[in-house]
Design a protein around this motif. Structure first.
Motif, PDB file in Angstrom:
ATOM      1  N   GLU A   1      38.979  39.397  11.955  1.00 32.05           N
ATOM      2  CA  GLU A   1      39.614  40.134  13.064  1.00 32.05           C
ATOM      3  C   GLU A   1      39.601  41.634  12.773  1.00 32.05           C
ATOM      4  N   PHE A   2      39.802  41.966  11.491  1.00 31.30           N
ATOM      5  CA  PHE A   2      39.806  43.379  11.102  1.00 31.30           C
ATOM      6  C   PHE A   2      38.427  44.009  11.324  1.00 31.30           C
ATOM      7  N   VAL A   3      37.374  43.285  10.946  1.00 29.83           N
ATOM      8  CA  VAL A   3      36.007  43.803  11.132  1.00 29.83           C
ATOM      9  C   VAL A   3      35.788  44.180  12.598  1.00 29.83           C
ATOM     10  N   LYS A   4      36.128  43.246  13.479  1.00 26.08           N
ATOM     11  CA  LYS A   4      35.907  43.473  14.919  1.00 26.08           C
ATOM     12  C   LYS A   4      36.710  44.680  15.393  1.00 26.08           C
ATOM     13  N   MET A   5      37.948  44.731  14.932  1.00 26.98           N
ATOM     14  CA  MET A   5      38.821  45.820  15.361  1.00 26.98           C
ATOM     15  C   MET A   5      38.276  47.184  14.927  1.00 26.98           C
TER      16      MET A   5
ATOM     17  N   HIS B   1      50.754  70.376  11.275  1.00 29.02           N
ATOM     18  CA  HIS B   1      49.370  70.395  10.759  1.00 29.02           C
ATOM     19  C   HIS B   1      49.063  69.168   9.911  1.00 29.02           C
ATOM     20  N   LEU B   2      50.071  68.325   9.656  1.00 30.01           N
ATOM     21  CA  LEU B   2      49.861  67.176   8.766  1.00 30.01           C
ATOM     22  C   LEU B   2      49.087  66.069   9.488  1.00 30.01           C
ATOM     23  N   PRO B   3      48.270  65.293   8.764  1.00 39.22           N
ATOM     24  CA  PRO B   3      47.578  64.171   9.414  1.00 39.22           C
ATOM     25  C   PRO B   3      48.575  63.133   9.927  1.00 39.22           C
ATOM     26  N   VAL B   4      48.233  62.510  11.036  1.00 37.11           N
ATOM     27  CA  VAL B   4      49.117  61.518  11.667  1.00 37.11           C
ATOM     28  C   VAL B   4      48.376  60.192  11.757  1.00 37.11           C
ATOM     29  N   ILE B   5      48.930  59.159  11.143  1.00 36.58           N
ATOM     30  CA  ILE B   5      48.326  57.837  11.260  1.00 36.58           C
ATOM     31  C   ILE B   5      49.331  56.888  11.917  1.00 36.58           C
ATOM     32  N   VAL B   6      48.854  55.707  12.295  1.00 37.77           N
ATOM     33  CA  VAL B   6      49.727  54.730  12.965  1.00 37.77           C
ATOM     34  C   VAL B   6      49.639  53.400  12.232  1.00 37.77           C
ATOM     35  N   ASP B   7      50.790  52.749  12.080  1.00 32.49           N
ATOM     36  CA  ASP B   7      50.861  51.384  11.561  1.00 32.49           C
ATOM     37  C   ASP B   7      51.167  50.474  12.750  1.00 32.49           C
ATOM     38  N   PRO B   8      50.140  49.830  13.318  1.00 30.88           N
ATOM     39  CA  PRO B   8      50.390  48.977  14.482  1.00 30.88           C
ATOM     40  C   PRO B   8      50.980  47.627  14.076  1.00 30.88           C
ATOM     41  N   SER B   9      50.830  47.231  12.806  1.00 33.73           N
ATOM     42  CA  SER B   9      51.235  45.889  12.371  1.00 33.73           C
ATOM     43  C   SER B   9      52.755  45.710  12.403  1.00 33.73           C
ATOM     44  N   HIS B  10      53.475  46.670  11.795  1.00 30.90           N
ATOM     45  CA  HIS B  10      54.936  46.524  11.769  1.00 30.90           C
ATOM     46  C   HIS B  10      55.548  46.770  13.139  1.00 30.90           C
ATOM     47  N   ALA B  11      54.842  47.553  13.981  1.00 29.56           N
ATOM     48  CA  ALA B  11      55.339  47.756  15.346  1.00 29.56           C
ATOM     49  C   ALA B  11      55.188  46.459  16.140  1.00 29.56           C
ATOM     50  N   ALA B  12      54.005  45.862  16.071  1.00 24.95           N
ATOM     51  CA  ALA B  12      53.721  44.672  16.874  1.00 24.95           C
ATOM     52  C   ALA B  12      54.515  43.458  16.397  1.00 24.95           C
ATOM     53  N   GLY B  13      54.455  43.216  15.095  1.00 28.55           N
ATOM     54  CA  GLY B  13      55.112  42.024  14.549  1.00 28.55           C
ATOM     55  C   GLY B  13      54.315  40.764  14.839  1.00 28.55           C
ATOM     56  N   CYS B  14      53.138  40.925  15.426  1.00 28.57           N
ATOM     57  CA  CYS B  14      52.341  39.782  15.853  1.00 28.57           C
ATOM     58  C   CYS B  14      50.871  40.214  15.873  1.00 28.57           C
ATOM     59  N   ALA B  15      50.029  39.454  15.167  1.00 30.12           N
ATOM     60  CA  ALA B  15      48.630  39.871  14.964  1.00 30.12           C
ATOM     61  C   ALA B  15      47.875  40.082  16.279  1.00 30.12           C
ATOM     62  N   ARG B  16      48.201  39.276  17.293  1.00 27.32           N
ATOM     63  CA  ARG B  16      47.429  39.366  18.541  1.00 27.32           C
ATOM     64  C   ARG B  16      47.580  40.714  19.229  1.00 27.32           C
ATOM     65  N   LEU B  17      48.682  41.399  18.948  1.00 24.58           N
ATOM     66  CA  LEU B  17      48.891  42.698  19.599  1.00 24.58           C
ATOM     67  C   LEU B  17      48.298  43.861  18.804  1.00 24.58           C
ATOM     68  N   VAL B  18      47.965  43.606  17.545  1.00 21.59           N
ATOM     69  CA  VAL B  18      47.552  44.704  16.657  1.00 21.59           C
ATOM     70  C   VAL B  18      46.285  45.441  17.133  1.00 21.59           C
ATOM     71  N   PRO B  19      45.204  44.715  17.542  1.00 21.05           N
ATOM     72  CA  PRO B  19      44.028  45.470  17.987  1.00 21.05           C
ATOM     73  C   PRO B  19      44.331  46.417  19.151  1.00 21.05           C
ATOM     74  N   SER B  20      45.042  45.945  20.172  1.00 22.95           N
ATOM     75  CA  SER B  20      45.323  46.818  21.329  1.00 22.95           C
ATOM     76  C   SER B  20      46.112  48.055  20.924  1.00 22.95           C
ATOM     77  N   LEU B  21      47.115  47.862  20.068  1.00 19.24           N
ATOM     78  CA  LEU B  21      47.911  49.026  19.638  1.00 19.24           C
ATOM     79  C   LEU B  21      47.056  49.982  18.810  1.00 19.24           C
ATOM     80  N   SER B  22      46.124  49.426  18.052  1.00 18.72           N
ATOM     81  CA  SER B  22      45.229  50.283  17.263  1.00 18.72           C
ATOM     82  C   SER B  22      44.323  51.093  18.179  1.00 18.72           C
TER      83      SER B  22
END
Ligand code: PEP
Ligand code: MN
Length: 334
Positions: A318-322, A263-284
């Motif tokens: 980039e964050f705004v767009k994402m 029942h707990l909320p689930v969030i995702v950290d795409p930044s540490h998974a990707a390790g590269c800014a270009r991949l962060v929007p897609s993972l988000s």
């Protein structure tokens, strides 16, 4: 099994229940959940024992929750947990955009970032003051000075703040200066630290250990709930696999699987998974589509100059767009 006790039960009655369990040689843990006392036993109780416990008028119910993480289980709270701090909320119908740099560097850097991410739609500010670095020679964080900066920026912007603790003493310290204590992937099974989080009365953002199964992850969360703190946000941040193209592998399936289990909320950290800014929007985008309740994203006003994790940090633009695309995806899958 969970034995739910009426909130106004006397010490005498609690002792009576303890005696019944003791006589039956049942191992249990006593805590508070949902505003009432509960006993959680490590094994199922037999029928005669349930019968004698039910005779105690203050025993409201005895629930059989077969999951090894009963307090985190969806079975115990099918309508799910929402975590609220002032105007911030994460849970059903409330999506969290938590953004900010990997580490607190200067007051100016934090204030600029906070204003920029807030304008972009962020609901909380992140920034580490105590940094778990692989190398002992790398920047270890501004520590107390960093917490003071976070406190100041919170006051100026009204954003709630999230920052990492690596020791029980730091949990108590952060609770004084910030709003949410983050437990990082490297400490996801540091049980003394999780116990300190259980004693704290601030929400905990618990990251998945990068080599933990989902069951192990939920058992770590259970440590915090068993200690009486039910304000836990689960954060998938990628696991270690054979893949070298990304820093960690983001298992998107973890999002719906965790939400089915807990029942707990689930969030995702795409930044540490990707390790590269270009991949962060897609993972988000994938995380939002999979039903995540929020994102924890590294954003830096000048990623090239970042002291830590600049490669994976988005610029404020980039964050705004994402954020805008995430909102569209959220509406589409709602
Ligand atoms: C962080 O969020 O800054 C961090 C260190 O993350 P993780 O524990 O997921 O590596
Ligand atoms: Mn980082």
């Amino acid at each position: 099994m969970i034995i739910n006790i009426h909130p106004d039960t006397s010490q005498e009655t609690l002792s009576r229940i303890v005696a019944i369990l003791g006589q039956a040689m049942v191992r249990y843990r006593f805590t508070q959940f949902g505003g009432q006392p509960v006993f959680i036993t490590d094994n199922a109780l037999d029928k005669p024992l349930c019968k004698s416990l039910s005779k105690v008028p203050e025993v409201e119910s005895i629930e059989d929750v077969p999951d090894p993480y009963p307090l985190c289980s969806i079975q115990i709270r099918p309508d799910r947990t929402t975590i609220r701090i002032r105007s911030f909320a994460v849970g059903p119908g409330r999506f969290a955009f938590i953004a900010g740099p990997c580490t607190v560097e200067t007051e100016k850097q934090m204030l600029t970032t906070a204003q920029q991410v807030k304008a972009a739609g962020a609901t909380a500010l992140r920034g580490g003051a105590f940094k778990p670095r692989t190398s002992p020679y790398a920047f270890q964080g501004l520590k107390l000075d960093g917490l003071k900066i976070l406190q100041k920026v919170r006051k100026e912007t009204g954003l709630i703040t999230v920052t990492e603790a690596m020791s029980p003493e730091e949990v108590a310290m952060i609770a004084e200066y910030a709003d949410v204590v983050q437990i990082g992937t490297r400490n996801a099974q540091n049980y003394r630290l999780l116990e300190a989080c259980g004693e704290a009365r601030v929400p905990i953002l618990l990251k998945r250990g990068f080599s933990n199964t989902l069951e192990e992850f939920l058992m770590s969360a259970e440590y915090i709930l068993a200690g009486g703190n039910e304000q836990v946000i689960l954060c998938e941040r990628g696991i270690r696999t054979f893949e070298t193209h990304v820093r960690y592998t983001l298992p998107i399936g973890a999002v719906p699987a965790l939400k089915l289990a807990s029942h707990l909320p689930v969030i995702v950290d795409p930044s540490h998974a990707a390790g590269c800014a270009r991949l962060v929007p897609s993972l988000s985008f994938a995380s939002v589509a999979a039903g995540a309740d929020g994102l924890l994203v590294e954003v830096h006003p000048d990623p090239k100059q970042a002291v830590c994790d600049g490669r994976q940090s988005l610029t404020p633009d980039e964050f705004v767009k994402m954020v805008q695309t995430c909102k569209k995806i959220r509406r589409a899958v709602a």
